[in-house]
Each structure stands twice: as structure tokens, then as C-alpha cells.
Write a protein that holds these residues in place. Structure first.
Motif, PDB file in Angstrom:
ATOM      1  N   ALA A   1      13.982  33.585 -59.528  1.00 61.00           N
ATOM      2  CA  ALA A   1      14.862  32.295 -58.852  1.00 61.00           C
ATOM      3  C   ALA A   1      13.639  31.553 -58.038  1.00 61.00           C
ATOM      4  CB  ALA A   1      15.826  32.847 -57.911  1.00 61.00           C
ATOM      5  N   SER A   2      12.862  32.336 -57.246  1.00 63.54           N
ATOM      6  CA  SER A   2      11.854  31.504 -56.350  1.00 63.54           C
ATOM      7  C   SER A   2      10.675  30.781 -57.255  1.00 63.54           C
ATOM      8  CB  SER A   2      11.224  32.426 -55.085  1.00 63.54           C
ATOM      9  OG  SER A   2      10.413  33.492 -55.902  1.00 63.54           O
ATOM     10  N   ALA A   3      10.520  31.391 -58.329  1.00 66.26           N
ATOM     11  CA  ALA A   3       9.521  30.883 -59.053  1.00 66.26           C
ATOM     12  C   ALA A   3       9.948  29.471 -59.831  1.00 66.26           C
ATOM     13  CB  ALA A   3       9.238  32.124 -60.451  1.00 66.26           C
ATOM     14  N   VAL A   4      11.167  29.348 -59.811  1.00 61.60           N
ATOM     15  CA  VAL A   4      11.448  27.960 -60.572  1.00 61.60           C
ATOM     16  C   VAL A   4      12.060  26.957 -59.420  1.00 61.60           C
ATOM     17  CG1 VAL A   4      12.346  28.935 -62.864  1.00 61.60           C
ATOM     18  CG2 VAL A   4      13.908  28.652 -60.860  1.00 61.60           C
ATOM     19  N   GLY A   5      11.800  27.533 -58.040  1.00 58.48           N
ATOM     20  CA  GLY A   5      12.028  26.392 -56.964  1.00 58.48           C
ATOM     21  C   GLY A   5      13.508  26.372 -56.866  1.00 58.48           C
ATOM     22  N   VAL A   6      14.084  27.443 -56.643  1.00 60.43           N
ATOM     23  CA  VAL A   6      15.468  27.419 -56.271  1.00 60.43           C
ATOM     24  C   VAL A   6      15.677  27.367 -54.651  1.00 60.43           C
ATOM     25  CG1 VAL A   6      17.416  29.415 -55.488  1.00 60.43           C
ATOM     26  CG2 VAL A   6      16.588  28.960 -57.699  1.00 60.43           C
ATOM     27  N   ALA A   7      14.593  27.591 -54.037  1.00 60.66           N
ATOM     28  CA  ALA A   7      14.710  27.293 -52.363  1.00 60.66           C
ATOM     29  C   ALA A   7      14.130  26.002 -52.149  1.00 60.66           C
ATOM     30  CB  ALA A   7      14.009  28.365 -51.749  1.00 60.66           C
ATOM     31  N   ASP A   8      13.700  25.223 -53.047  1.00 60.87           N
ATOM     32  CA  ASP A   8      12.972  23.939 -52.960  1.00 60.87           C
ATOM     33  C   ASP A   8      13.884  22.721 -53.469  1.00 60.87           C
ATOM     34  OD1 ASP A   8      10.806  25.391 -51.907  1.00 60.87           O
ATOM     35  OD2 ASP A   8      10.194  25.643 -54.064  1.00 60.87           O
ATOM     36  N   GLY A   9      13.424  21.888 -54.258  1.00 53.65           N
ATOM     37  CA  GLY A   9      14.245  20.901 -54.518  1.00 53.65           C
ATOM     38  C   GLY A   9      15.598  20.880 -55.230  1.00 53.65           C
ATOM     39  N   LEU A  10      15.489  22.114 -55.959  1.00 48.30           N
ATOM     40  CA  LEU A  10      16.954  22.874 -56.775  1.00 48.30           C
ATOM     41  C   LEU A  10      17.864  22.837 -55.822  1.00 48.30           C
ATOM     42  CD1 LEU A  10      15.542  24.778 -59.562  1.00 48.30           C
ATOM     43  CD2 LEU A  10      16.249  22.328 -59.572  1.00 48.30           C
ATOM     44  N   LEU A  11      17.403  23.505 -54.625  1.00 44.81           N
ATOM     45  CA  LEU A  11      18.516  23.898 -53.391  1.00 44.81           C
ATOM     46  C   LEU A  11      19.246  22.546 -52.969  1.00 44.81           C
ATOM     47  CD1 LEU A  11      20.209  25.573 -51.311  1.00 44.81           C
ATOM     48  CD2 LEU A  11      17.984  25.379 -49.874  1.00 44.81           C
ATOM     49  N   ASP A  12      18.209  21.533 -52.774  1.00 42.24           N
ATOM     50  CA  ASP A  12      18.648  20.226 -52.532  1.00 42.24           C
ATOM     51  C   ASP A  12      19.576  19.454 -53.324  1.00 42.24           C
ATOM     52  OD1 ASP A  12      17.109  20.490 -50.297  1.00 42.24           O
ATOM     53  OD2 ASP A  12      15.419  19.625 -51.012  1.00 42.24           O
ATOM     54  N   ARG A  13      19.157  19.565 -54.613  1.00 40.17           N
ATOM     55  CA  ARG A  13      20.288  19.198 -55.665  1.00 40.17           C
ATOM     56  C   ARG A  13      21.809  19.645 -55.496  1.00 40.17           C
ATOM     57  NH1 ARG A  13      17.262  18.996 -61.009  1.00 40.17           N
ATOM     58  NH2 ARG A  13      19.398  18.303 -61.876  1.00 40.17           N
ATOM     59  N   CYS A  14      21.502  21.057 -55.578  1.00 45.59           N
ATOM     60  CA  CYS A  14      22.828  22.053 -55.361  1.00 45.59           C
ATOM     61  C   CYS A  14      23.483  21.465 -54.268  1.00 45.59           C
ATOM     62  CB  CYS A  14      22.226  23.506 -55.298  1.00 45.59           C
ATOM     63  SG  CYS A  14      23.686  24.646 -55.289  1.00 45.59           S
ATOM     64  N   LEU A  15      22.865  21.337 -53.048  1.00 44.08           N
ATOM     65  CA  LEU A  15      23.824  21.099 -51.920  1.00 44.08           C
ATOM     66  C   LEU A  15      24.267  19.793 -51.817  1.00 44.08           C
ATOM     67  CD1 LEU A  15      21.717  22.971 -49.188  1.00 44.08           C
ATOM     68  CD2 LEU A  15      23.757  23.807 -50.168  1.00 44.08           C
ATOM     69  N   ASP A  16      23.721  18.784 -52.625  1.00 42.49           N
ATOM     70  CA  ASP A  16      24.272  17.595 -52.820  1.00 42.49           C
ATOM     71  C   ASP A  16      25.503  17.483 -53.650  1.00 42.49           C
ATOM     72  OD1 ASP A  16      24.193  14.443 -52.607  1.00 42.49           O
ATOM     73  OD2 ASP A  16      23.483  14.616 -54.689  1.00 42.49           O
ATOM     74  N   ALA A  17      25.486  18.321 -54.612  1.00 43.72           N
ATOM     75  CA  ALA A  17      26.696  18.703 -55.619  1.00 43.72           C
ATOM     76  C   ALA A  17      27.953  19.337 -55.050  1.00 43.72           C
ATOM     77  CB  ALA A  17      26.161  19.198 -57.023  1.00 43.72           C
ATOM     78  N   ALA A  18      27.661  20.371 -54.221  1.00 47.42           N
ATOM     79  CA  ALA A  18      28.458  21.192 -53.562  1.00 47.42           C
ATOM     80  C   ALA A  18      28.215  21.252 -51.917  1.00 47.42           C
ATOM     81  CB  ALA A  18      28.473  22.501 -54.055  1.00 47.42           C
ATOM     82  N   PRO A  19      28.345  20.173 -51.251  1.00 49.31           N
ATOM     83  CA  PRO A  19      28.043  20.148 -49.718  1.00 49.31           C
ATOM     84  C   PRO A  19      28.798  20.888 -48.920  1.00 49.31           C
ATOM     85  CG  PRO A  19      29.167  18.207 -50.579  1.00 49.31           C
ATOM     86  CD  PRO A  19      28.942  18.924 -51.694  1.00 49.31           C
ATOM     87  N   ALA A  20      29.896  21.585 -49.366  1.00 50.91           N
ATOM     88  CA  ALA A  20      30.460  22.424 -48.449  1.00 50.91           C
ATOM     89  C   ALA A  20      29.822  23.916 -48.279  1.00 50.91           C
ATOM     90  CB  ALA A  20      31.772  22.626 -48.991  1.00 50.91           C
ATOM     91  N   LEU A  21      28.867  24.064 -49.225  1.00 52.28           N
ATOM     92  CA  LEU A  21      28.250  25.267 -49.150  1.00 52.28           C
ATOM     93  C   LEU A  21      27.027  25.374 -47.793  1.00 52.28           C
ATOM     94  CD1 LEU A  21      26.891  25.768 -52.979  1.00 52.28           C
ATOM     95  CD2 LEU A  21      28.615  27.286 -51.658  1.00 52.28           C
ATOM     96  N   ALA A  22      26.726  24.043 -47.620  1.00 53.89           N
ATOM     97  CA  ALA A  22      25.526  24.083 -46.765  1.00 53.89           C
ATOM     98  C   ALA A  22      25.722  24.692 -45.310  1.00 53.89           C
ATOM     99  CB  ALA A  22      25.254  22.512 -46.541  1.00 53.89           C
ATOM    100  N   GLU A  23      26.748  24.373 -44.893  1.00 60.68           N
ATOM    101  CA  GLU A  23      26.976  25.075 -43.175  1.00 60.68           C
ATOM    102  C   GLU A  23      27.062  26.555 -43.558  1.00 60.68           C
ATOM    103  OE1 GLU A  23      29.667  24.263 -39.578  1.00 60.68           O
ATOM    104  OE2 GLU A  23      29.145  22.611 -40.746  1.00 60.68           O
ATOM    105  N   PRO A  24      27.984  27.188 -44.358  1.00 58.70           N
ATOM    106  CA  PRO A  24      27.959  28.561 -44.375  1.00 58.70           C
ATOM    107  C   PRO A  24      26.544  29.043 -44.685  1.00 58.70           C
ATOM    108  CG  PRO A  24      29.272  27.757 -45.880  1.00 58.70           C
ATOM    109  CD  PRO A  24      28.965  26.470 -45.236  1.00 58.70           C
ATOM    110  N   LEU A  25      25.941  28.474 -45.545  1.00 59.41           N
ATOM    111  CA  LEU A  25      24.582  28.923 -46.113  1.00 59.41           C
ATOM    112  C   LEU A  25      23.476  28.825 -44.992  1.00 59.41           C
ATOM    113  CD1 LEU A  25      22.696  30.022 -48.657  1.00 59.41           C
ATOM    114  CD2 LEU A  25      22.280  27.526 -48.977  1.00 59.41           C
ATOM    115  N   LYS A  26      23.515  27.853 -44.294  1.00 57.01           N
ATOM    116  CA  LYS A  26      22.571  27.674 -43.245  1.00 57.01           C
ATOM    117  C   LYS A  26      22.812  29.095 -42.258  1.00 57.01           C
ATOM    118  CE  LYS A  26      21.276  24.582 -39.346  1.00 57.01           C
ATOM    119  NZ  LYS A  26      21.581  25.580 -38.272  1.00 57.01           N
TER     120      LYS A  26
END
Lengths: 139, 545
Positions: A31-56
């Protein structure tokens, strides 16, 4: 959500946790090799913003734990929290163009259909007709 | 054209703009009625769709979730309670048909005769033949694609469009059914296989339930609202109906609603039609309790909210070695089977199921399916390096048999008002009390075992079986059932409330039994049957003082 989120520390933590869920294998990158924790995370949270708070909250909590043990205890004892983490990781992973290319997935692309000509199942459909007793009428 | 003015009495006020409300509005307005429709949600259109974005699957878990408790849109009201299956719905113009998979399936003739044939539930006060013409009419209006002459069904007028190609997933599944000698038929869907009326030809994108950007899937904002509005109907969005007020003679006076700012309005009308789905309509009737109707409006039978039916649902996914192109849409039904739809004396349950083949969607959905099926094998079976097995084995190589069961009407399965939780307008939430019966569980167990056999006959290398889905599939039925006896039904055969002479209910709440078919075709056909009768009998309609 106040402050800069995700912080570099939180991204680093996510990368560690994500690689436990999606490790390198079967010709696929971790996962980390493709940038899951980078820009892809931002796109993911933009599409599913309710994940943000519990993920944080999870990432802050995980900073004080050994990653493998943390993920496994979530999976075993905290299913809702595990769903938050795994959804973010898997969702971000499959947004990666590299991953999509490797699994041969072009995305949900339009592909015109054709209804011209006879379908190739008519012989099977004939047999449905032959063996079916027919519906019953009820006055 | 007579367009009703705000606050001025309309001929008809309709609550809800979905499958049944849209049919009613279009046909009543075309017949010259002054129609106002109150819709608590808003318009949803291509600008809102996520279907053509890579994030589409992520959108499904939140913004486009079918579960209002997850989606939490401004128009959604909470669904509370402990239920084996929690209803799902969409609140906006078009209702559930914004998100539906567009499977178009008439009921069986036997579905109207469960009491006579099987000694359970009740017979409907109408027969299949009463819906034959309306089925054909709404199929045209919805640009249905399909193949007629299914021997398991009564004779249907040919669908207006040829069936959508069943694709590799359908061919694989059909070969399995062929080997077993079981019934199957090409899927009928309210998805245009070619350009037809207001719809464009399907592009097989496979994201039907998140809105079709090609406008190939039938939804009322395309199929009915344009003509309704052109004929003079007025559609008020952001209008959450809080009560149906009555006059001194017990006639409905119209509908009281709250706008987006919480301001209360009365929309007066000669006739009130409720089309807010079987949860929303029951909730509104209970909210409309008054000294004259202390148990809720139209509830002298005590059945308002009771007998909720939802088609409990399980799936069997066949994982094949062949490449099946199985993220490709449409996400309607590729093929369906009615092999186990009827009661059989050798089985330990009554009534039956409908099966349908669907694609598995994108890689996130395929991975979720794999994890669900293999979770019991432990963490390392589905995570770590093993995570990629889903992509290697399942993705592109699987099809799913969806199995929806007829759940019989039971008084204890019901919608009530939540005593504590309220929606954003301050109205009590809908509390759902629903248990899956033993009959249904036996039915699903039997059918899952058969579907595994069907998958193996189709060449599946393995199968993935899921238990009863805890969230429903958008089929909510039975809470305001129709019948001839006012003591044990809420509306009569013309869907007019026994207790209130100018109040009609036309959503799935009026179903006496649920059958196993996807209900939209029947909801729309019945709505058309009812409004045609209203138009014919308009001179004798009782109205408020």
C-alpha cells in the motif's frame, strides 16, 4: 476538523498500518509503495469524508503502539474501527493508477452495447421453454 | 394547462415524488387535474453522480450509500430500532429510483393468492389480470428492455426494447442452469438497450446505483417529471410533510409541511395521495393522529405500520477460472430465475424466491466480497500478502446470484414512531421492528444450497456465500395493506383509505404479500391502475368541506 490533517506523522503511521493490511505479494505492490498515505488518502477522504475523524483518532492512537499488533487487535476486537482503517486503505489503494493497470482494470468505463443480431443463448432458451410446465392461471 | 398556485387548494396533493408519486402526477396532470407534489428532498442529477469518477466505489459507502443512517443527507430521516434487516431508501425527486438497479419484474399470478394456494397471509383483493394493462403501460413509460414470453409468467405485452446482452456473466450462469435443467430468462430492466423516449442507450458502465451519467437508466426525473411539469403539475422540493390535517367530517384537508427553513405551510387539496414509501407513509399516518383518529390516521384496523416486508436477501458469488468481464454493467439483472419461486410440497417452507445474476462491480467491491467470505479463516487469509488473492482470483472472474426471499406479512414486523429520536425538522424518527421468520430462513438456506449447485454447474472453481444482508435492498412493503374488509386492511382495492374517503395510498405499503419479485414494476403499475380509476370516477369523489 482543526489543525493540519493529516500531518506527516499521521501519514507515516498510516503507511505502516496500511502495509500490514496490503503487503507486497502476488506481483502487487504494498500500500505505501503506491502512495496510499499520500495523495490517494486525500482523494479517498474527499470521496468519503466521514472516515476522516475516526481515522485521525486511530492514527493518533496507533502512534504509541506496535503497528502489527495494533491492526490485529482492531480486527479482532474493534470491528467498527477496523472497518474505518481498512476502508480507507483499500479505497485509496484501488485509486492508484499503477494498481489499476496491474490488475487490468480500466475503471467503470462506457462501452457501447449492441442489440443487433441474434443472441447466442437461444438454444438454451428453447430448452427452458420445452421443459417448463408454464405458469398457472388463478381466477 | 392549470398550474396550481402556492397556498391555493389543488385538486390533488401527492406526498412523495418517487415511483408511484411520479406516475400519479404525470397521469393526473395530463388528465387536467391541478396537482401539487411535496417532496422532502431535492433534485439529483448528473452533476451529483459519482459514477464516472474513480472514486465511485468509495462514494457508495457514504455520499451514495443507500442507507439513510449512513448517508445522512439533509432530507433523510433517521431509522432506529433493532431490526434483522434495516430498510434503505433515497429521499429526493425520484425516490428510490435514483439509486435502484432498475430490475423490472412483474409479480407471479400466484402471488395474489397466497391464502388460497398456501394457506398463509391473505389473498390480494385484485388479480394479476387487473395489472396486465398497467404493467404494459408503465413498461413503455420506463423504456424497459427485456424479452417477453417467459413461460413462468402470465403473458406480457412485449417490452419496448430488446433485452440487454447478458454478457459473459450471464452466459456462464445460464450454462449452469441449462445443465441443471432449471428455469432462467434474460433479465428485464428499466435500462434502455437503445435510445428510447427520454433515455439513451446503455453504455454498460456498471454504476447504475450511483446514478447513470448516460441517462440510460429510467428514473422519474427523466421518465415522468418532465411530462408532469409540462402538463402543469407543481413539484415543491424541500417540503417535509408533517401531518395530514382533517376537517370536521373526517376528510383530509391537504398536507402540512415544513420547508427548508422550518416554516410550516398548509397545502390544501381536494384529494390527498400518499406515495412516500412503506416506511414514510406509515410514519406520516402515525404522525397524523388526532382526537378523531387517536391511533393514527386511517388506522381503525390497527394495521398502519404493521406487516412490513423487505425481501431478505442473500448472495452466492461464483468464482470462475474464465475471464468474465465482470465489472462491466449494467448493474441490473443479467439473467433471472424463477425456478424456486413457487411453493413446492417437498420443501419445508412456503412461497419462494427470485434469483438474479449481477456483476461484482469494481475491485473494492470484489475485495470486500472476498474478505467477507474468507474472514472466518483468520486475519492472514485475507490481509497482508493474501489481500491480493481477491484481485487475482475474483476480480473479473466472478458473478453473483442474488437471492431475494418472499417474507410473509407478520403483524410484529412494523414501523412505529420513535419515542426519543427526531429528524432535523423535529419530527419523530421511524423506528423499525423487524425479524426474519423461520420460514424465510429455511427458504434462504435451501436456495443458497441450490445456488451453490448452480454456480458449480456453471464451472465455478469456488463460491462465496453471504448470510442475510443486515441492510435491506430497498424493498419496503405491506405497512398499509389493501383489502376489502376495513377491519383487516387500511385501504380498499382502489387504494382509498377505508377511514378517510379522500385519502389514497399508492406506494408499496399497499402490497398484501410481497411476492419475490423486485416490486417497482408492480408499485408503478398499481399506481397507474389507481389513478386511472380516480380519473374515471372523479365526479363521485368525496372532498373536504
Amino acid at each position: 476538523m482543526s489543525g493540519t490533517w493529516p500531518t506527516q506523522t499521521q501519514r507515516l503511521t498510516l503507511a505502516q498500518l496500511a502495509d500490514i493490511l496490503v503487503a507486497e505479494g502476488l506481483g502487487m505492490p504494498a500500500a505505501s509503495a503506491v502512495g496510499v498515505a499520500d495523495g490517494l488518502l486525500d482523494r479517498c477522504l474527499d470521496a468519503a469524508p466521514a472516515l476522516a475523524e475516526p481515522l485521525k483518532a486511530l492514527l493518533d492512537e496507533a502512534q504509541h503502539s506496535e503497528p502489527d499488533a495494533f491492526v490485529r487487535q482492531l480486527a479482532e476486537h474493534r470491528p467498527d474501527d477496523f472497518t474505518v482503517l481498512s476502508t480507507a486503505v483499500v479505497g485509496a489503494y484501488f485509486l492508484s493508477a499503477q494498481v489499476r493497470r496491474l490488475i487490468g482494470y480500466p475503471g467503470q468505463q462506457p462501452s457501447p452495447l449492441s442489440v443487433a443480431g441474434e443472441p447466442d443463448y437461444l438454444d438454451m432458451l428453447e430448452r427452458v421453454y420445452e421443459r417448463h410446465p408454464g405458469h398457472q392461471e388463478y381466477p | 394547462m392549470r398550474r396550481p398556485q402556492p397556498g391555493v387548494a389543488a385538486d390533488v396533493v401527492i406526498v412523495g415524488s418517487g415511483a408511484s408519486g411520479a406516475v400519479a402526477a404525470a397521469h393526473l396532470a395530463a388528465a387536467g387535474f391541478e396537482v401539487v407534489c411535496l417532496e422532502q428532498g431535492d433534485w439529483t442529477g448528473p452533476a451529483d453522480y459519482m459514477s464516472d469518477r474513480p472514486e465511485a466505489e468509495l462514494a457508495w459507502i457514504e455520499k451514495w450509500s443507500p442507507d439513510p443512517n449512513t448517508r445522512r443527507g439533509p432530507a433523510d430521516y433517521p431509522l432506529t430500532g433493532e431490526a434483522d434487516v434495516r430498510p434503505v431508501m433515497y429521499n429526493g425527486v425520484g425516490g428510490g429510483l435514483v439509486q435502484w438497479a432498475a430490475m423490472w419484474q412483474p409479480l407471479l399470478a400466484s402471488d395474489f393468492k397466497a391464502r388460497t394456494l398456501d394457506g398463509v397471509a391473505d389473498d390480494w383483493p385484485i388479480n394479476w389480470s387487473d395489472l396486465a394493462e398497467p404493467y404494459a403501460q408503465v413498461a413503455r413509460e420506463m423504456s424497459v428492455s427485456g424479452l417477453g414470453d417467459d413461460p413462468a409468467l402470465p403473458e406480457l405485452e412485449p417490452y419496448p426494447n430488446p433485452p440487454i446482452p447478458i454478457g459473459r456473466i450471464g452466459m456462464a450462469a445460464a450454462r449452469g442452469m441449462d445443465r441443471l435443467g432449471w428455469h432462467w430468462w434474460p433479465g428485464s430492466n428499466a435500462i434502455a438497450s437503445r435510445s428510447h423516449r427520454s433515455l439513451q442507450a446503455c453504455q454498460r458502465r456498471g454504476t447504475c446505483m450511483m446514478g447513470c451519467p448516460e441517462n440510460a437508466k429510467a428514473t422519474p426525473s427523466l421518465t415522468h417529471w418532465p411530462s408532469a411539469l409540462a402538463a402543469g403539475a407543481r413539484l415543491v422540493t424541500g417540503a417535509r410533510v408533517a401531518q395530514i390535517p382533517i376537517d370536521e367530517r373526517g376528510r383530509a384537508r391537504g398536507a402540512v409541511y415544513l420547508d427548508r427553513d422550518g416554516v410550516e405551510h398548509l397545502q390544501p387539496a381536494q384529494v390527498v395521495i400518499l406515495a412516500a414509501n412503506a416506511v414514510g407513509t406509515a410514519r406520516l399516518l402515525l404522525l397524523s393522529a388526532s382526537p378523531r383518529f387517536p391511533d393514527g390516521l386511517a388506522n381503525s384496523s390497527g394495521l398502519v405500520g404493521r406487516r412490513l416486508m423487505q425481501h431478505p436477501y442473500r448472495t452466492v458469488t461464483a468464482v470462475c477460472e474464465d475471464f468474465l468481464d465482470s465489472w462491466q454493467g449494467p448493474w441490473g439483472q443479467s439473467i433471472y430465475s424463477l425456478e424456486f419461486a413457487e411453493t413446492h410440497p417437498d420443501r419445508d417452507f412456503v412461497r419462494g424466491t427470485k434469483w438474479m445474476v449481477m456483476p461484482h462491480g469494481g475491485p473494492m467491491f470484489a475485495a470486500a466480497e472476498y474478505q467477507e467470505a474468507h474472514r472466518h479463516e483468520g486475519f492472514d487469509a485475507v490481509w497482508g500478502p493474501a489481500f491480493h488473492r481477491a484481485g487475482a482470483e475474483v476480480f473479473g472472474h466472478a458473478f453473483t446470484w442474488g437471492i431475494q426471499a418472499e417474507d410473509l406479512p407478520e403483524d410484529a414486523n412494523r414501523v412505529v414512531l420513535d419515542p426519543a429520536v427526531r429528524d432535523s425538522s423535529g419530527l419523530p424518527a421511524a423506528r423499525i421492528e423487524y425479524r426474519v421468520s423461520d420460514n424465510t430462513r429455511r427458504m434462504l438456506d435451501f436456495n443458497v444450497a441450490r445456488a451453490v449447485e448452480a454456480a458449480e454447474a456453471a464451472g465455478a472453481a469456488s463460491t462465496m456465500v453471504r448470510d442475510i444482508w443486515p441492510t435491506g435492498i430497498g424493498h419496503v412493503l405491506g405497512t398499509t395493506r389493501m383489502g376489502d374488509d376495513p377491519r383487516c386492511s387500511v385501504v380498499d382495492r382502489w387504494c382509498r383509505a377505508h377511514d378517510v374517503a379522500n385519502l389514497y395510498i399508492i406506494d408499496g405499503g399497499v402490497f398484501v404479500t410481497g411476492g419475490s419479485a423486485n416490486p417497482t414494476a408492480t408499485i408503478m403499475a398499481n399506481a397507474l391502475r389507481v389513478v386511472d380509476h380516480m380519473i374515471q370516477s372523479r365526479a363521485s369523489q368525496e372532498v373536504p368541506s
